[in-house]
Design a protein around this motif. Structure first.
Motif, short mmCIF file in Angstrom:
data_model
loop_
_atom_site.label_atom_id
_atom_site.label_comp_id
_atom_site.label_asym_id
_atom_site.label_seq_id
_atom_site.Cartn_x
_atom_site.Cartn_y
_atom_site.Cartn_z
N PRO A 1 1.49 -0.85 0.24
CA PRO A 1 0.13 -0.42 -0.14
C PRO A 1 0.41 1.43 0.24
O PRO A 1 0.53 2.69 -0.56
CB PRO A 1 -0.62 0.12 1.12
N ASN B 1 -0.23 3.64 -3.26
CA ASN B 1 -0.75 5.08 -2.23
C ASN B 1 -1.96 4.15 -2.50
O ASN B 1 -3.54 4.46 -2.51
CB ASN B 1 -1.12 5.96 -3.47
N SER B 2 -2.45 3.02 -1.41
CA SER B 2 -3.91 2.48 -0.74
C SER B 2 -3.76 2.01 0.89
O SER B 2 -4.29 1.16 0.79
CB SER B 2 -3.67 0.90 -2.01
N GLU C 1 -4.60 1.73 4.35
CA GLU C 1 -5.70 2.62 5.21
C GLU C 1 -5.57 1.81 6.38
O GLU C 1 -4.24 1.88 7.16
CB GLU C 1 -6.76 1.38 4.59
N GLN D 1 -0.44 3.02 -9.51
CA GLN D 1 -0.95 3.68 -9.37
C GLN D 1 -2.35 2.69 -8.70
O GLN D 1 -3.57 3.11 -9.53
CB GLN D 1 -0.90 4.93 -9.36
N ILE D 2 -2.41 3.66 -7.16
CA ILE D 2 -4.26 2.42 -7.01
C ILE D 2 -5.23 4.46 -6.94
O ILE D 2 -6.33 3.98 -7.55
CB ILE D 2 -3.96 1.84 -5.60
N TYR D 3 -4.85 5.00 -6.15
CA TYR D 3 -5.21 6.07 -5.27
C TYR D 3 -4.24 7.70 -6.13
O TYR D 3 -3.31 7.38 -6.01
CB TYR D 3 -5.93 6.34 -4.02
N TYR E 1 -9.91 9.13 3.85
CA TYR E 1 -9.00 7.10 4.78
C TYR E 1 -10.38 6.55 5.49
O TYR E 1 -11.11 7.79 6.10
CB TYR E 1 -7.55 7.24 5.93
#
Length: 516
Positions: free
Chosen positions: A98, A102-103, A105, A486-488, A516
């Motif tokens: 992550p 960029n994921s 949590e 990239q996730i976000y 978040y």
């Protein structure tokens, strides 16, 4: 009646928490039941019964960074390097991936252990700050009490500085709570479950602790850089005043100059900072040539470091690559903090940068996650179990002075500072065009900090401080073919990370960070 019902309600919450094996290890407040060393005749709690107990706890504080390699070094590199353009996670899994995509949590277990570790360290610092003056042992002088209290304040400031940059609003705890009993719970409960404090107030407390620390902390000892000295406080003040809530570039320059006046400077040979002594310098480590010591400790560039020796070595080295003290130790699984193609490209953008070979090393290995197995790069700044782990060094502070000069419009002065680190690296001075505009000199400055401090836990915070996260990080995935998708996207909400959800579940006064 209402008070009794409230007490019963709070007790039931805590009882349920304990029955569910809910850990309070993150608790920022050390309870007296854990730290009491005796009681007086009138049953008053005694935290430190004598000078020996104080000295023992002082050594505990000095060793916190040395013994906390996970939460203040390994995870800091994951956050600041793999969460930036400098490195990949290295060992893809639910903990690490992550950060590179960029994921992140609130369920991330690394963030949980970091929060717990930092809060536990704050409790240890508070134990000294709040109790040392109460020690009755006449052999413990008032001057010593003031010194030890000042050292603990510097430590607390260092911890909170990391925490506020990671999470933003965090609980500010400066006192110690007593035991929870049916009679005291309504008073003690808020200390065990404190609310968050805003960033400005946190920075003001950090500033206050460092300024207080300057009064009575010891002077820098050139032979022992493991101490919380006045120079550590001055270096931290330079870093604090560079951050937005208290940004004051005149004070950045003031304290950077004060650190230099304390005798700090760049070492002539960059390898002195991270090199090792080998049994036979003429042989490669693969031929049974082993590291037997760090090349140097307590250099004139090091401001604060954790040191490791024969019989008391660091363990974190085998998280990054081959430990040169044992070539084959733990080299059967993927390593963390793999240097990125983008970082390697930045090093190779100019010929002859000596820092490259001290930062990145290539080995053959049994995996090919990011690179071909026969030529795989590894983080090289902690290459043996004897390597010191440097928390503060002068190059960082010197370059922050260049940042301050840029903000004040002195581009040539900033270029002169940048040229010092470039010359040490074997590079020529910046061209005149690099200081022709603010944009040009800022680009040169960011590149210089990137290469000088690569894989030391600075890059992400540099991008955040100078509001370059979106510009740099949203572009790197397209130009670095080794980085997973990239996730976000990165936004202004990405500048701080999520508070661990387990901590929020345990403390009803905490609120998750936006996004978040």
């Amino acid at each position: 009646m209402r008070k009794r019902m409230k007490t019963k309600y709070i007790l039931s919450i805590i009882s349920a928490c304990l029955l569910a094996s809910c850990s309070l290890d993150y608790d920022p407040v050390a309870s007296y039941s854990d730290v009491t060393e005796g009681v007086t005749a009138d049953s008053a709690q005694v935290v430190f019964k004598d000078k020996a107990a104080v000295l023992s706890h002082r050594q505990t504080l000095i060793n916190l960074y040395k013994n906390g390699q996970e939460h203040w070094y390994l995870d800091m590199l994951l956050l600041a390097e793999s969460h930036s353009d400098n490195a990949y996670a290295g060992a893809p899994n639910a903990e690490t991936t992550p950060f590179e995509v960029n994921s992140i949590e609130g369920s991330n277990t690394n963030l949980k252990r970091d929060w717990n570790g930092h809060m536990g360290n704050i409790a240890q610092a508070n134990k000294m700050i709040n109790n040392v003056e109460e020690v009755k042992d006449p052999s413990l002088t008032d001057a010593e009490k003031q010194q030890f209290k000042s050292e603990a304040k510097i430590l607390r400031a260092m911890i909170y500085f990391d925490m506020v940059r990671i999470w933003g609003n965090v609980p500010l705890v400066t006192s110690i709570a007593g035991d929870i009993t049916s009679e005291t719970i309504t008073d003690v409960y808020p200390a065990y479950f404190p609310p968050q404090t805003d960033e400005l107030t946190l920075y003001l407390q950090i500033e206050e602790d460092l300024l207080d620390g300057l009064q009575y902390a010891p002077e820098n000892n050139a032979e022992d850089k493991t101490q919380f000295s006045k120079s550590v406080a001055r270096a931290m003040l330079a870093k604090v005043y560079a951050e937005k809530p208290l940004r004051d570039y005149d004070k950045v320059i003031q304290y950077a100059d004060a650190v230099a006046a304390d005798g700090f400077d760049l070492v002539a040979d960059f390898s002195d900072l991270f090199g090792v002594v080998l049994t036979d310098p003429g042989l490669p480590p693969s031929q049974e040539n082993k590291a037997i010591d760090a090349k140097a400790r307590n250099t004139k560039e090091t401001i604060f470091e954790a040191q490791f020796f024969q019989g008391n070595t660091n363990w974190v080295t085998w998280m990054y690559g081959r430990p040169l003290n044992n070539w084959t130790e733990a080299f059967t699984w993927l390593k963390w903090i793999t240097p990125s193609r983008d970082l390697i490209k930045a090093f190779n953008s100019e010929t002859g940068d000596k820092r490259y070979e001290e930062t990145v090393v290539f080995y053959s290995c049994d995996w090919n996650v990011y690179y071909p197995a026969n030529n795989y790069p590894f983080m090289y700044k902690c290459r043996s179990a004897y390597n010191s782990v440097i928390k503060l060094r002068y190059a960082d502070i010197l370059l922050l002075k260049a940042e301050a000069l840029i903000a004040k419009g002195d581009y040539s002065g900033a270029a002169a500072i940048i040229n010092k680190t470039r010359q040490r690296a074997g590079l020529s001075n910046l061209p005149a065009s690099a200081s022709a505009s603010k944009e040009a000199i800022l680009d040169a400055y960011l590149k210089e900090r990137r290469l000088e401090l690569a894989l030391e836990g600075q890059r992400w915070f540099d991008l955040v401080r100078l509001e370059k996260v979106e510009e740099v990080m949203n572009a790197v995935y397209a130009k670095d073919e080794g980085r997973p998708a990239q996730i976000y996207p990165f936004t202004s909400l990405s500048y701080i990370l999520p508070i661990p959800q387990d901590v929020i579940d345990q403390n009803p006064n905490l609120v998750q960070n936006p996004g978040y």
